[in-house]
Every structure is written in C-alpha cells, then in structure tokens.
Design a protein around this motif. Structure first.
Motif, PDB file in Angstrom:
ATOM      1  N   ASN A  11       0.830  -1.204   0.000  1.00 16.53           N
ATOM      2  CA  ASN A  11       0.000   0.000   0.000  1.00 16.53           C
ATOM      3  C   ASN A  11       0.859   1.247   0.000  1.00 16.53           C
ATOM      4  OD1 ASN A  11      -2.493  -1.375   0.253  1.00 16.53           O
ATOM      5  ND2 ASN A  11      -2.299  -1.447   2.478  1.00 16.53           N
ATOM      6  N   MET A  12       0.318   2.310  -0.550  1.00 16.50           N
ATOM      7  CA  MET A  12       0.886   3.627  -0.299  1.00 16.50           C
ATOM      8  C   MET A  12       0.115   4.210   0.880  1.00 16.50           C
ATOM      9  SD  MET A  12       3.191   5.822  -0.965  1.00 16.50           S
ATOM     10  CE  MET A  12       3.845   5.518  -2.618  1.00 16.50           C
ATOM     11  N   ASP A  13       0.837   4.541   1.939  1.00 13.81           N
ATOM     12  CA  ASP A  13       0.212   5.103   3.137  1.00 13.81           C
ATOM     13  C   ASP A  13       0.123   6.623   3.017  1.00 13.81           C
ATOM     14  OD1 ASP A  13       0.155   2.554   4.133  1.00 13.81           O
ATOM     15  OD2 ASP A  13       1.768   2.851   5.594  1.00 13.81           O
ATOM     16  N   VAL A  14      -1.081   7.143   3.174  1.00 13.09           N
ATOM     17  CA  VAL A  14      -1.301   8.592   3.202  1.00 13.09           C
ATOM     18  C   VAL A  14      -1.553   8.945   4.667  1.00 13.09           C
ATOM     19  CG1 VAL A  14      -2.624  10.518   2.273  1.00 13.09           C
ATOM     20  CG2 VAL A  14      -2.365   8.417   0.925  1.00 13.09           C
ATOM     21  N   VAL A  15      -0.573   9.586   5.297  1.00  9.88           N
ATOM     22  CA  VAL A  15      -0.598   9.787   6.751  1.00  9.88           C
ATOM     23  C   VAL A  15      -0.911  11.237   7.090  1.00  9.88           C
ATOM     24  CG1 VAL A  15       0.713   9.567   8.896  1.00  9.88           C
ATOM     25  CG2 VAL A  15       1.096   7.944   7.032  1.00  9.88           C
ATOM     26  N   TYR A  16      -1.965  11.399   7.895  1.00  6.39           N
ATOM     27  CA  TYR A  16      -2.357  12.711   8.383  1.00  6.39           C
ATOM     28  C   TYR A  16      -2.015  12.806   9.869  1.00  6.39           C
ATOM     29  CZ  TYR A  16      -5.079  12.982   4.069  1.00  6.39           C
ATOM     30  OH  TYR A  16      -5.460  13.002   2.751  1.00  6.39           O
ATOM     31  N   GLN A  17      -1.206  13.782  10.239  1.00  7.54           N
ATOM     32  CA  GLN A  17      -0.874  14.026  11.642  1.00  7.54           C
ATOM     33  C   GLN A  17      -1.891  15.024  12.190  1.00  7.54           C
ATOM     34  OE1 GLN A  17       2.220  12.448  12.519  1.00  7.54           O
ATOM     35  NE2 GLN A  17       1.535  12.621  14.650  1.00  7.54           N
ATOM     36  N   VAL A  18      -2.525  14.670  13.331  1.00  9.73           N
ATOM     37  CA  VAL A  18      -3.548  15.530  13.919  1.00  9.73           C
ATOM     38  C   VAL A  18      -3.302  15.680  15.420  1.00  9.73           C
ATOM     39  CG1 VAL A  18      -5.292  14.905  12.209  1.00  9.73           C
ATOM     40  CG2 VAL A  18      -5.119  13.573  14.322  1.00  9.73           C
ATOM     41  N   SER A  19      -3.903  16.698  16.011  1.00  9.71           N
ATOM     42  CA  SER A  19      -3.781  16.881  17.456  1.00  9.71           C
ATOM     43  C   SER A  19      -4.573  15.818  18.196  1.00  9.71           C
ATOM     44  CB  SER A  19      -4.281  18.270  17.855  1.00  9.71           C
ATOM     45  OG  SER A  19      -3.503  19.267  17.243  1.00  9.71           O
ATOM     46  N   ALA A  20      -5.779  15.525  17.696  1.00  8.68           N
ATOM     47  CA  ALA A  20      -6.642  14.508  18.304  1.00  8.68           C
ATOM     48  C   ALA A  20      -7.438  13.824  17.202  1.00  8.68           C
ATOM     49  CB  ALA A  20      -7.583  15.138  19.324  1.00  8.68           C
ATOM     50  N   LEU A  21      -7.717  12.538  17.369  1.00  4.07           N
ATOM     51  CA  LEU A  21      -8.478  11.801  16.363  1.00  4.07           C
ATOM     52  C   LEU A  21      -9.900  12.354  16.286  1.00  4.07           C
ATOM     53  CD1 LEU A  21      -7.309   8.190  17.288  1.00  4.07           C
ATOM     54  CD2 LEU A  21      -6.539   9.573  15.364  1.00  4.07           C
ATOM     55  N   PRO A  22     -10.457  12.477  15.079  1.00  5.37           N
ATOM     56  CA  PRO A  22     -11.787  13.083  14.944  1.00  5.37           C
ATOM     57  C   PRO A  22     -12.892  12.201  15.532  1.00  5.37           C
ATOM     58  CG  PRO A  22     -11.050  12.185  12.845  1.00  5.37           C
ATOM     59  CD  PRO A  22      -9.885  12.091  13.783  1.00  5.37           C
ATOM     60  N   LYS A  23     -13.926  12.869  16.055  1.00  6.56           N
ATOM     61  CA  LYS A  23     -15.115  12.170  16.537  1.00  6.56           C
ATOM     62  C   LYS A  23     -16.050  11.954  15.358  1.00  6.56           C
ATOM     63  CE  LYS A  23     -14.745  14.297  21.050  1.00  6.56           C
ATOM     64  NZ  LYS A  23     -14.479  15.656  21.388  1.00  6.56           N
ATOM     65  N   PRO A  24     -17.038  11.050  15.475  1.00  8.00           N
ATOM     66  CA  PRO A  24     -17.995  10.849  14.382  1.00  8.00           C
ATOM     67  C   PRO A  24     -18.666  12.162  13.975  1.00  8.00           C
ATOM     68  CG  PRO A  24     -18.244   9.127  16.013  1.00  8.00           C
ATOM     69  CD  PRO A  24     -17.273  10.119  16.594  1.00  8.00           C
ATOM     70  N   GLY A  25     -18.634  12.456  12.681  1.00  9.43           N
ATOM     71  CA  GLY A  25     -19.253  13.669  12.174  1.00  9.43           C
ATOM     72  C   GLY A  25     -18.408  14.917  12.299  1.00  9.43           C
ATOM     73  N   GLU A  26     -17.219  14.816  12.902  1.00 11.12           N
ATOM     74  CA  GLU A  26     -16.372  15.979  13.127  1.00 11.12           C
ATOM     75  C   GLU A  26     -15.381  16.163  11.980  1.00 11.12           C
ATOM     76  OE1 GLU A  26     -13.360  17.771  16.571  1.00 11.12           O
ATOM     77  OE2 GLU A  26     -13.750  15.611  16.473  1.00 11.12           O
ATOM     78  N   GLY A  92      -3.019  -0.425  -3.965  1.00 13.56           N
ATOM     79  CA  GLY A  92      -3.643  -0.314  -2.652  1.00 13.56           C
ATOM     80  C   GLY A  92      -3.179   0.927  -1.913  1.00 13.56           C
ATOM     81  N   THR A  93      -4.083   1.506  -1.123  1.00 12.31           N
ATOM     82  CA  THR A  93      -3.744   2.675  -0.319  1.00 12.31           C
ATOM     83  C   THR A  93      -4.270   2.502   1.096  1.00 12.31           C
ATOM     84  OG1 THR A  93      -5.726   3.771  -1.170  1.00 12.31           O
ATOM     85  CG2 THR A  93      -3.630   4.385  -2.175  1.00 12.31           C
ATOM     86  N   ALA A  94      -3.629   3.185   2.022  1.00 11.96           N
ATOM     87  CA  ALA A  94      -4.088   3.222   3.411  1.00 11.96           C
ATOM     88  C   ALA A  94      -4.111   4.678   3.849  1.00 11.96           C
ATOM     89  CB  ALA A  94      -3.160   2.409   4.307  1.00 11.96           C
ATOM     90  N   PHE A  95      -5.241   5.108   4.394  1.00 10.04           N
ATOM     91  CA  PHE A  95      -5.379   6.467   4.899  1.00 10.04           C
ATOM     92  C   PHE A  95      -5.267   6.402   6.421  1.00 10.04           C
ATOM     93  CE2 PHE A  95      -7.442   6.211   0.821  1.00 10.04           C
ATOM     94  CZ  PHE A  95      -6.929   7.316   0.164  1.00 10.04           C
ATOM     95  N   ILE A  96      -4.199   6.989   6.954  1.00 11.71           N
ATOM     96  CA  ILE A  96      -3.838   6.829   8.368  1.00 11.71           C
ATOM     97  C   ILE A  96      -3.873   8.178   9.067  1.00 11.71           C
ATOM     98  CG2 ILE A  96      -2.062   6.006   9.966  1.00 11.71           C
ATOM     99  CD1 ILE A  96      -0.987   4.296   7.610  1.00 11.71           C
ATOM    100  N   THR A  97      -4.591   8.232  10.176  1.00  7.08           N
ATOM    101  CA  THR A  97      -4.633   9.437  11.002  1.00  7.08           C
ATOM    102  C   THR A  97      -3.916   9.139  12.309  1.00  7.08           C
ATOM    103  OG1 THR A  97      -6.808   9.948  10.058  1.00  7.08           O
ATOM    104  CG2 THR A  97      -6.141  11.192  12.002  1.00  7.08           C
ATOM    105  N   VAL A  98      -2.912   9.941  12.637  1.00 10.27           N
ATOM    106  CA  VAL A  98      -2.095   9.725  13.838  1.00 10.27           C
ATOM    107  C   VAL A  98      -2.240  10.935  14.762  1.00 10.27           C
ATOM    108  CG1 VAL A  98       0.216   9.227  14.727  1.00 10.27           C
ATOM    109  CG2 VAL A  98      -0.444   8.405  12.463  1.00 10.27           C
ATOM    110  N   ASP A  99      -2.564  10.677  16.041  1.00  7.28           N
ATOM    111  CA  ASP A  99      -2.760  11.794  16.963  1.00  7.28           C
ATOM    112  C   ASP A  99      -1.502  12.100  17.776  1.00  7.28           C
ATOM    113  OD1 ASP A  99      -2.576   9.988  19.099  1.00  7.28           O
ATOM    114  OD2 ASP A  99      -4.702  10.085  19.625  1.00  7.28           O
TER     115      ASP A  99
END
Length: 304
Positions: A11-26, A92-99
């Motif tokens: 996979n190619m990993d697309v990594v988003y660095q965030v302060s906190a993981l999003p809540k549903p609908g956020e 293949g791709t993976a969308f990764i969110t890291v807090d």
C-alpha cells in the motif's frame, strides 16, 4: 541465507498528523500530510530484510505511480520483487490518522491487493522458502492456498490475523504460528481480553482449536507466546517514548521471522523483535521507521 517470503499487501500510506483523532461527524484540520510506502505484507518484508533475512515479496500493484514507488522502495532494501504482479487499475492505499499520543486510525482501499489470486503464487517457492509470512490484507483464498501448500511441505508459516476477520475452523490446524494483538485475539477467540490472564486463556482456546503456536502482541505490555503442549512465556517490551505506532506490529513480525528462520531460539527471536518494534515506534511512518539489524543489536546491547 535463508529465504523468507512475504505474501501480502503493498500500500501507499497517506498519513495525516492531527492533534486529536476526529469524533464521528467531526471535521478537523491536519497538521501535516505525508506519503510513505506501506502495506502489512511489504512492511513485514522490509522488517525481515533489514533484520538480516533474504526476502522475496509476493503481491500485486496497480499500473500507477504508487505501484512504481512501492517496488522501488522494496528493491532499495534488497527485496526480490519479480513475484510482485502488475495489474490494471489502482495500487492499494491506506489512509492513516495519527494523533499527538501516537495512536492511529487506518482506512484501507485494497486496490491491486484485492486482485491477487492463488494462481499468482509460483510453484517454485515451495522448494525455496524457509519461512512464509501471511496477513489478512489480501483475499482469503490466497492465504488458504498458501497455508495448505506450506503444510504439505512442512514450511513454517507466520499468519498475522490483521485486520481481524473470521477464520474458518478448518484453517486453525493449518496455522503453525498465529500472531494477533488484543483486538484480533478477541475477534477470533470470541473471548474478552482485558489483561495478560485473559490473553493467556484466549490464546489457549485457539491452541485447542488446532493452532500450533499463538503469539499475542500486547504493545507496551510486551508479548505472550503460547504453544501446543502448554509451553508459554512472556517477553517484556522495551520502554521508549512513542511517536508513531503505525508499523510497530509489522516490524515485530518481520524481525521475529528473520531471526527465527535463521535458527535462533523462540525466546531470543522474540527479544530481538521487541527491540526492533521499540525503535520503530520512536519514528514516523511505516517502512521508513523500520530499523536495521545493526541498530537493533546496538539497542539491545545498550539496554542489557
């Protein structure tokens, strides 16, 4: 050198660095976005290669730029890629969110990984493989074919049941080494896993169902090895300050496979794998975070 084959995803990993993981609908703003070569199969292949193994990758990529980049990354680590099949369509791709606490959420898009078939596994590998690594990011019929074929020839297989999914009862006796984390162990055993005692009991249930050895990875709590015949032992984790846990499990498995395939005792291979994973979580990304053998041995020497 003994040949280790990783049969699995790229996979190619697309990594988003965030302060906190999003809540549903956020909707939230990312701090950064980066691309890293990944996929459980490819990550484990890189970990095994950097740990000293002679590694072949079997999988599939699409006819896009991501596919070319993934193959180049593997080849840079000396991994043989002639058995990676080019297919029409997307890689293949993976969308990764890291807090900020290094925890992650991952969404997969199978792409070419979902088009891999049993016919893509060349017959000649059964005479060359000393160890095979499998994961659940490719179609189950491929894994089933490999488990059956390897069993007939006495080739050890490390089956990483990730992402967690139902495993047919008939498959358990075909699995020499099943690797799971707490979540995967719960999903497969049907038992709640809250602590080491629960993990021990749930792993024991899988042994009863036919698995020869169960390896439970417990993150900062170490790992638990439960074997047929009631042999078991716990390996502590090395204490580090984590930055990104994305490829920690893959690093652990690949390092363990290379060390174990070389003839090292299980306990030695597990300590080596624990050190490799500890180094990996102190770095960003998947394959880019995987340490080399010299680093692992130096780290172990420093930690006693």
């Amino acid at each position: 050198m003994t040949n280790v084959f990783s049969i699995g995803s790229l996979n190619m990993d697309v990594v988003y660095q965030v302060s906190a993981l999003p809540k549903p609908g956020e909707t939230i703003q990312s701090l950064s976005r980066k691309l890293f070569p990944g996929g459980k199969g490819a990550n484990q292949a890189v970990a095994a290669a950097r740990s000293g193994g002679s590694v072949w990758m079997i999988g599939a990529v699409g006819d896009d730029s991501y596919g070319e980049a993934l193959l180049s990354a593997l080849q840079a680590d000396g991994i043989r890629t002639e058995t990676v099949h080019p297919t029409e369509g997307d890689t293949g791709t993976a969308f990764i969110t890291v807090d900020a606490h290094a925890e992650n959420h991952i969404v997969l898009a199978a792409g070419a990984n979902g088009r891999l078939s049993p016919s893509d596994i060349p017959e000649w590998i059964w005479g060359e493989a000393a160890m095979i690594m499998l994961q659940n990011e490719i179609p189950w019929p491929v894994n089933w074919h490999v488990l059956e074929s390897a069993r007939k020839r006495g080739i050890p297989v490390i089956m990483n049941a990730a992402p967690a999914m139902h495993i047919e009862e008939e498959a358990f006796p075909l699995i020499p080494i099943l690797v799971v984390n707490e979540t995967e162990l719960e999903a497969i055993s049907g038992q709640r896993v809250r602590d080491l005692a629960d993990a021990r009991a749930a792993a024991g249930m899988l042994i009863v169902r036919g698995v020869n050895n169960v390896l439970v990875t417990l993150g900062s709590q170490g790992s638990l090895w439960v074997a047929h015949g009631e042999e078991e032992f716990w390996t502590p984790a090395f204490r580090v300050e984590p930055v990104d846990t994305t490829a920690a499990g893959d690093t652990f498995i690949g390092a363990f496979a290379a060390e174990y395939a070389s003839g090292a005792p299980v306990q030695q291979a597990l300590r080596f794998a624990s050190a490799a994973a500890a180094i990996a979580v102190t770095r960003e990304g998947a394959q880019i975070s995987v340490p080399r053998r010299e680093e692992i041995l130096h780290f172990m020497e420093q930690r006693g």
